[in-house]
Write a protein that holds these residues in place. Structure first.
Motif, PDB file in Angstrom:
ATOM      1  N   ALA A 168       0.842  -1.198   0.000  1.00  0.00           N
ATOM      2  CA  ALA A 168       0.000   0.000   0.000  1.00  0.00           C
ATOM      3  C   ALA A 168       0.872   1.241   0.000  1.00  0.00           C
ATOM      4  CB  ALA A 168      -0.928   0.014   1.209  1.00  0.00           C
ATOM      5  N   GLU A 169       0.466   2.233  -0.757  1.00  0.00           N
ATOM      6  CA  GLU A 169       1.106   3.553  -0.745  1.00  0.00           C
ATOM      7  C   GLU A 169       0.073   4.570  -0.323  1.00  0.00           C
ATOM      8  OE1 GLU A 169       2.628   6.515  -4.131  1.00  0.00           O
ATOM      9  OE2 GLU A 169       3.983   4.806  -3.846  1.00  0.00           O
ATOM     10  N   MET A 170       0.398   5.376   0.682  1.00  0.00           N
ATOM     11  CA  MET A 170      -0.599   6.286   1.217  1.00  0.00           C
ATOM     12  C   MET A 170       0.053   7.563   1.736  1.00  0.00           C
ATOM     13  SD  MET A 170      -1.471   4.230   4.749  1.00  0.00           S
ATOM     14  CE  MET A 170      -1.595   2.687   3.833  1.00  0.00           C
ATOM     15  N   SER A 171      -0.779   8.554   1.877  1.00  0.00           N
ATOM     16  CA  SER A 171      -0.363   9.802   2.520  1.00  0.00           C
ATOM     17  C   SER A 171      -1.372  10.116   3.607  1.00  0.00           C
ATOM     18  CB  SER A 171      -0.310  10.947   1.506  1.00  0.00           C
ATOM     19  OG  SER A 171      -1.594  11.206   0.961  1.00  0.00           O
ATOM     20  N   ILE A 172      -0.897  10.659   4.708  1.00  0.00           N
ATOM     21  CA  ILE A 172      -1.766  11.001   5.827  1.00  0.00           C
ATOM     22  C   ILE A 172      -1.554  12.450   6.206  1.00  0.00           C
ATOM     23  CG2 ILE A 172      -0.071  10.144   7.506  1.00  0.00           C
ATOM     24  CD1 ILE A 172      -2.447   9.384   9.291  1.00  0.00           C
ATOM     25  N   LEU A 188       6.698  11.108   8.780  1.00  0.00           N
ATOM     26  CA  LEU A 188       6.300  10.046   7.859  1.00  0.00           C
ATOM     27  C   LEU A 188       6.554  10.382   6.398  1.00  0.00           C
ATOM     28  CD1 LEU A 188       2.855   9.136   9.491  1.00  0.00           C
ATOM     29  CD2 LEU A 188       5.067   8.018   9.851  1.00  0.00           C
ATOM     30  N   GLY A 189       6.792  11.670   6.086  1.00  0.00           N
ATOM     31  CA  GLY A 189       6.975  12.067   4.705  1.00  0.00           C
ATOM     32  C   GLY A 189       5.653  12.390   4.035  1.00  0.00           C
ATOM     33  N   GLU A 190       5.740  12.926   2.823  1.00  0.00           N
ATOM     34  CA  GLU A 190       4.532  13.255   2.071  1.00  0.00           C
ATOM     35  C   GLU A 190       3.725  11.997   1.744  1.00  0.00           C
ATOM     36  OE1 GLU A 190       3.221  16.145   1.303  1.00  0.00           O
ATOM     37  OE2 GLU A 190       4.822  17.338   2.205  1.00  0.00           O
ATOM     38  N   THR A 191       4.418  10.927   1.381  1.00  0.00           N
ATOM     39  CA  THR A 191       3.785   9.636   1.142  1.00  0.00           C
ATOM     40  C   THR A 191       4.636   8.552   1.792  1.00  0.00           C
ATOM     41  OG1 THR A 191       4.925   9.270  -0.958  1.00  0.00           O
ATOM     42  CG2 THR A 191       2.786  10.389  -1.047  1.00  0.00           C
ATOM     43  N   SER A 192       4.021   7.443   2.087  1.00  0.00           N
ATOM     44  CA  SER A 192       4.749   6.328   2.678  1.00  0.00           C
ATOM     45  C   SER A 192       4.239   5.024   2.074  1.00  0.00           C
ATOM     46  CB  SER A 192       4.594   6.307   4.201  1.00  0.00           C
ATOM     47  OG  SER A 192       3.237   6.148   4.554  1.00  0.00           O
ATOM     48  N   HIS A 269       8.688   5.256  14.941  1.00  0.00           N
ATOM     49  CA  HIS A 269       7.407   5.742  14.441  1.00  0.00           C
ATOM     50  C   HIS A 269       6.907   4.854  13.313  1.00  0.00           C
ATOM     51  CE1 HIS A 269       7.977   9.268  16.877  1.00  0.00           C
ATOM     52  NE2 HIS A 269       9.050   9.638  16.201  1.00  0.00           N
ATOM     53  N   LEU A 270       5.597   4.584  13.327  1.00  0.00           N
ATOM     54  CA  LEU A 270       4.920   3.855  12.277  1.00  0.00           C
ATOM     55  C   LEU A 270       3.654   4.624  11.888  1.00  0.00           C
ATOM     56  CD1 LEU A 270       5.036   0.171  13.602  1.00  0.00           C
ATOM     57  CD2 LEU A 270       6.463   1.162  11.808  1.00  0.00           C
ATOM     58  N   PRO A 271       3.151   4.436  10.658  1.00  0.00           N
ATOM     59  CA  PRO A 271       1.875   5.055  10.303  1.00  0.00           C
ATOM     60  C   PRO A 271       0.778   4.609  11.260  1.00  0.00           C
ATOM     61  CG  PRO A 271       2.949   4.132   8.360  1.00  0.00           C
ATOM     62  CD  PRO A 271       3.725   3.668   9.544  1.00  0.00           C
ATOM     63  N   PRO A 272      -0.137   5.496  11.619  1.00  0.00           N
ATOM     64  CA  PRO A 272      -1.170   5.126  12.597  1.00  0.00           C
ATOM     65  C   PRO A 272      -1.968   3.898  12.204  1.00  0.00           C
ATOM     66  CG  PRO A 272      -1.155   7.505  12.247  1.00  0.00           C
ATOM     67  CD  PRO A 272      -0.218   6.929  11.243  1.00  0.00           C
ATOM     68  N   MET A 273      -2.241   3.715  10.917  1.00  0.00           N
ATOM     69  CA  MET A 273      -3.061   2.584  10.493  1.00  0.00           C
ATOM     70  C   MET A 273      -2.303   1.265  10.464  1.00  0.00           C
ATOM     71  SD  MET A 273      -5.634   4.019   7.576  1.00  0.00           S
ATOM     72  CE  MET A 273      -6.985   5.110   8.014  1.00  0.00           C
ATOM     73  N   ALA A 274      -1.006   1.278  10.735  1.00  0.00           N
ATOM     74  CA  ALA A 274      -0.253   0.026  10.770  1.00  0.00           C
ATOM     75  C   ALA A 274      -0.560  -0.777  12.025  1.00  0.00           C
ATOM     76  CB  ALA A 274       1.245   0.306  10.691  1.00  0.00           C
ATOM     77  N   ARG A 275      -1.054  -0.119  13.042  1.00  0.00           N
ATOM     78  CA  ARG A 275      -1.299  -0.799  14.311  1.00  0.00           C
ATOM     79  C   ARG A 275      -2.615  -1.572  14.290  1.00  0.00           C
ATOM     80  NH1 ARG A 275       2.357   2.711  15.813  1.00  0.00           N
ATOM     81  NH2 ARG A 275       3.606   2.186  17.661  1.00  0.00           N
ATOM     82  N   PRO A 276      -2.636  -2.773  14.879  1.00  0.00           N
ATOM     83  CA  PRO A 276      -3.885  -3.537  14.984  1.00  0.00           C
ATOM     84  C   PRO A 276      -4.927  -2.766  15.790  1.00  0.00           C
ATOM     85  CG  PRO A 276      -1.974  -4.894  15.568  1.00  0.00           C
ATOM     86  CD  PRO A 276      -1.494  -3.482  15.492  1.00  0.00           C
ATOM     87  N   TYR A 277      -6.185  -3.098  15.566  1.00  0.00           N
ATOM     88  CA  TYR A 277      -7.272  -2.429  16.269  1.00  0.00           C
ATOM     89  C   TYR A 277      -8.373  -3.429  16.586  1.00  0.00           C
ATOM     90  CZ  TYR A 277      -9.462  -2.455  11.644  1.00  0.00           C
ATOM     91  OH  TYR A 277      -9.983  -2.855  10.426  1.00  0.00           O
TER      92      TYR A 277
END
Length: 371
Positions: A168-172, A188-192, A269-277
């Motif tokens: 997946a490629e995303m920007s937040i 996180l950069g412009e995109t990750s 640091h990891l993108p917020p959506m990488a964490r389980p929920y």
């Protein structure tokens, strides 16, 4: 919502003209329509009342490529394809699709899916400006990606082994909070990009893919994310999942499900959506996150008529940074719903669930059990 209900009413009204009335019981049944029409599909309405993204809707189409077959006590479904899209009142938009195929009498299983989404979602936790389950950051996540899984049966046993891939490629961003938005972009950069490979083991004795009446389904997956696979982050994700379907009597059945996810990482640091929920009907997606997440749920179903099923369900979930802290506190959700046997040749049920938790409620259109 009114337009959607009107469309469903028109669909039922025209069912006889389209050859979707079962001559045996006079009820709407799409089995022959799906089997005999190469362009025939089951419309799956998406009515979104998910608290995380607001009210909205959409439509997906499920195409079944063939009739499937019976082998012993198991029904092997045909190849199937689904695609569609939708949106919500807060500006969330999504489009996507997937395909599932089996070969050699279910000795090989393959699943592929992908799509694009622009999701406006409240982020409640994380290591970058996350505040916990009672305060949130309004985030906008845009991106596209896909996944695939390939499994091989071990001899004539119910065991499968295989591999998976995710990309997946995303920007937040946080448009309403310039400080957090700047922090996210700096870290996180412009995109990750998240990219990983996984190994899979499954055990499956269920009798029907669409509506299991008996049997056990167990799976374990370990995914490796990192730079070697084209990603920007290094972490591992382990997922254990189990479902047990128990026929109590000719009209009553009980389903039990459990899930455990563990995130391991060395990066700060990891993108917020990488964490389980916690993923339960009635609880907002991504509201309760942690490096360890567990859910348990049960569902009791009553076969009111040969076509109609009434069910009730309840579940609990916990998210914590340490496995030893799981269920020190827990989030509970419950609800009820119904299913209609829309295609008896496949055992395909569809219906609606209404779910509640302490501070939220939501309505879900489901194909299958919903577990």
């Amino acid at each position: 919502m009114r337009r959607l209900l009107l469309a469903l009413a028109l669909l039922a009204f025209n069912a006889g003209a389209a050859g979707m009335i079962d001559p045996e019981d006079g009820m709407v049944d799409m089995s022959h329509y799906l089997q005999d029409n190469p362009y025939g599909f089951l419309p799956i309405p998406v009515v979104i009342t998910e608290p995380a993204v607001g009210y909205g809707g959409g439509l997906f189409g499920l195409f079944l490529h063939g009739k499937g077959k019976e082998i012993g006590h198991r029904f092997i479904p045909p190849a199937m394809t689904a695609f569609g899209g939708g949106g919500t009142q807060n500006g969330t938009r999504f489009v996507g699709g997937g395909h599932r195929h089996t070969w050699q009498d279910d000795r090989i299983r393959y699943l592929v899916a992908g799509g694009y989404a622009n999701i406006n979602l409240d982020i409640y936790s994380g290591d970058i400006a996350g505040f916990g389950s009672n305060r949130s950051v309004e985030a906008e996540t845009r991106g596209y990606g896909g996944m695939q899984k390939l499994l091989f049966r071990v001899g004539n046993t119910p065991f499968f082994v295989g591999a998976s891939q995710f990309w997946a490629e995303m920007s937040i961003s946080a448009p309403s909070n310039p400080v957090i938005d700047k922090t996210w972009k700096r870290v996180l950069g412009e995109t990750s990009t998240s990219s990983g490979l996984g190994i899979l083991v499954e055990y499956d004795t269920t009798d029907n893919f669409f509506w299991p009446g008996r049997g056990v389904s167990l799976s374990g997956e370990y995914q490796f994310y990192g730079h070697y696979f084209g990603g920007d982050y290094r972490y591992d994700l382990m997922t254990l999942d189990g479902k047990y379907f128990i026929p109590l009597s000719p009209r009553w059945s009980l389903s039990i499900a459990a899930n455990y996810q563990k995130l391991s990482h060395s990066q700060q640091h990891l993108p917020p959506m990488a964490r389980p929920y916690i993923a339960l009907r009635g609880i907002s997606r991504y509201r309760y996150q942690g490096e360890n997440v567990s859910t348990v749920q049960t569902q009791l179903a009553w076969q009111a008529t040969p076509r109609w099923v009434v069910l009730g369900f309840a579940g609990a979930g916990s998210a914590a940074d340490s496995a030893s802290d799981l269920y020190n506190t827990a989030e509970v959700a419950w609800g009820a719903g119904f299913r209609y046997l829309i295609a008896k040749e496949y055992g395909l049920h569809t219906g609606i669930d209404v779910a509640f938790s302490d501070h939220e409620q939501a309505v879900y259109f489901n194909v299958g059990s919903g577990l």
